[in-house]
Design a protein around this motif. Structure first.
Motif, PDB file in Angstrom:
ATOM      1  N   THR A  79      38.282 -15.200   7.269  1.00  0.00           N
ATOM      2  CA  THR A  79      37.440 -16.217   7.605  1.00  0.00           C
ATOM      3  C   THR A  79      36.375 -15.364   6.511  1.00  0.00           C
ATOM      4  OG1 THR A  79      37.361 -14.625   9.299  1.00  0.00           O
ATOM      5  CG2 THR A  79      38.376 -16.854   9.249  1.00  0.00           C
ATOM      6  N   THR A  80      35.652 -13.488   6.539  1.00  0.00           N
ATOM      7  CA  THR A  80      34.314 -12.813   6.859  1.00  0.00           C
ATOM      8  C   THR A  80      34.922 -12.451   5.664  1.00  0.00           C
ATOM      9  OG1 THR A  80      34.721 -11.242   8.175  1.00  0.00           O
ATOM     10  CG2 THR A  80      34.274 -13.752   9.008  1.00  0.00           C
ATOM     11  N   GLY A  81      35.397 -12.041   5.425  1.00  0.00           N
ATOM     12  CA  GLY A  81      35.445 -11.187   3.861  1.00  0.00           C
ATOM     13  C   GLY A  81      35.349  -9.178   4.911  1.00  0.00           C
ATOM     14  N   LYS A  82      35.259  -9.312   5.858  1.00  0.00           N
ATOM     15  CA  LYS A  82      35.089  -8.055   6.924  1.00  0.00           C
ATOM     16  C   LYS A  82      36.247  -7.402   6.955  1.00  0.00           C
ATOM     17  CE  LYS A  82      30.398  -8.119   7.722  1.00  0.00           C
ATOM     18  NZ  LYS A  82      29.169  -7.791   8.306  1.00  0.00           N
ATOM     19  N   CYS A  83      37.153  -6.038   6.592  1.00  0.00           N
ATOM     20  CA  CYS A  83      38.304  -6.018   6.862  1.00  0.00           C
ATOM     21  C   CYS A  83      38.168  -4.348   8.411  1.00  0.00           C
ATOM     22  CB  CYS A  83      38.780  -4.852   5.891  1.00  0.00           C
ATOM     23  SG  CYS A  83      40.056  -4.115   6.528  1.00  0.00           S
ATOM     24  N   GLU A  84      38.501  -5.045   9.157  1.00  0.00           N
ATOM     25  CA  GLU A  84      38.782  -4.386  10.678  1.00  0.00           C
ATOM     26  C   GLU A  84      40.379  -3.546   9.834  1.00  0.00           C
ATOM     27  OE1 GLU A  84      38.357  -5.988  13.458  1.00  0.00           O
ATOM     28  OE2 GLU A  84      35.906  -7.131  12.929  1.00  0.00           O
TER      29      GLU A  84
ATOM     30  N   CYS B 262      42.911  -2.192   5.651  1.00  0.00           N
ATOM     31  CA  CYS B 262      43.642  -3.161   4.661  1.00  0.00           C
ATOM     32  C   CYS B 262      43.575  -3.390   3.404  1.00  0.00           C
ATOM     33  CB  CYS B 262      42.191  -3.810   4.863  1.00  0.00           C
ATOM     34  SG  CYS B 262      41.411  -4.506   6.363  1.00  0.00           S
ATOM     35  N   LYS B 263      44.617  -3.756   2.719  1.00  0.00           N
ATOM     36  CA  LYS B 263      44.759  -2.732   1.472  1.00  0.00           C
ATOM     37  C   LYS B 263      44.952  -4.331   0.237  1.00  0.00           C
ATOM     38  CE  LYS B 263      49.379  -1.100   1.173  1.00  0.00           C
ATOM     39  NZ  LYS B 263      50.815  -0.854   1.172  1.00  0.00           N
ATOM     40  N   ASP B 264      44.400  -3.663  -1.059  1.00  0.00           N
ATOM     41  CA  ASP B 264      43.842  -4.300  -2.065  1.00  0.00           C
ATOM     42  C   ASP B 264      45.575  -4.574  -2.649  1.00  0.00           C
ATOM     43  OD1 ASP B 264      43.870  -6.520  -3.746  1.00  0.00           O
ATOM     44  OD2 ASP B 264      41.951  -5.281  -4.614  1.00  0.00           O
TER      45      ASP B 264
END
Length: 64
Positions: free
Chosen positions: A9-14, A17-19
């Protein structure tokens, strides 16, 4: 909707987080580079009918 991860929802990872898409692309590119391109530059026989585009479609027969 309150259960949705904040990164969605915000694009911020907690946390972790893997691409995965980028990782897959890099792994695939490394595999391609390891295997090399030895056989891909081999010459292929010339096709006589493909040397000119002046002929009308179907002039050698078959469906158009």
């Amino acid at each position: 909707m309150s259960d949705m991860p904040k990164r969605d929802t915000t694009g911020k990872c907690e946390g972790e987080c893997k691409d995965q898409v980028t990782e897959m692309k890099e792994d695939h590119q490394k595999k391609i580079e390891r295997e090399g391109m030895e056989g891909s530059t081999a010459e292929t026989p010339s096709v006589e009918g493909a040397k000119s585009r002046d002929n009308a479609p179907g002039d050698l027969g078959g469906h158009v």
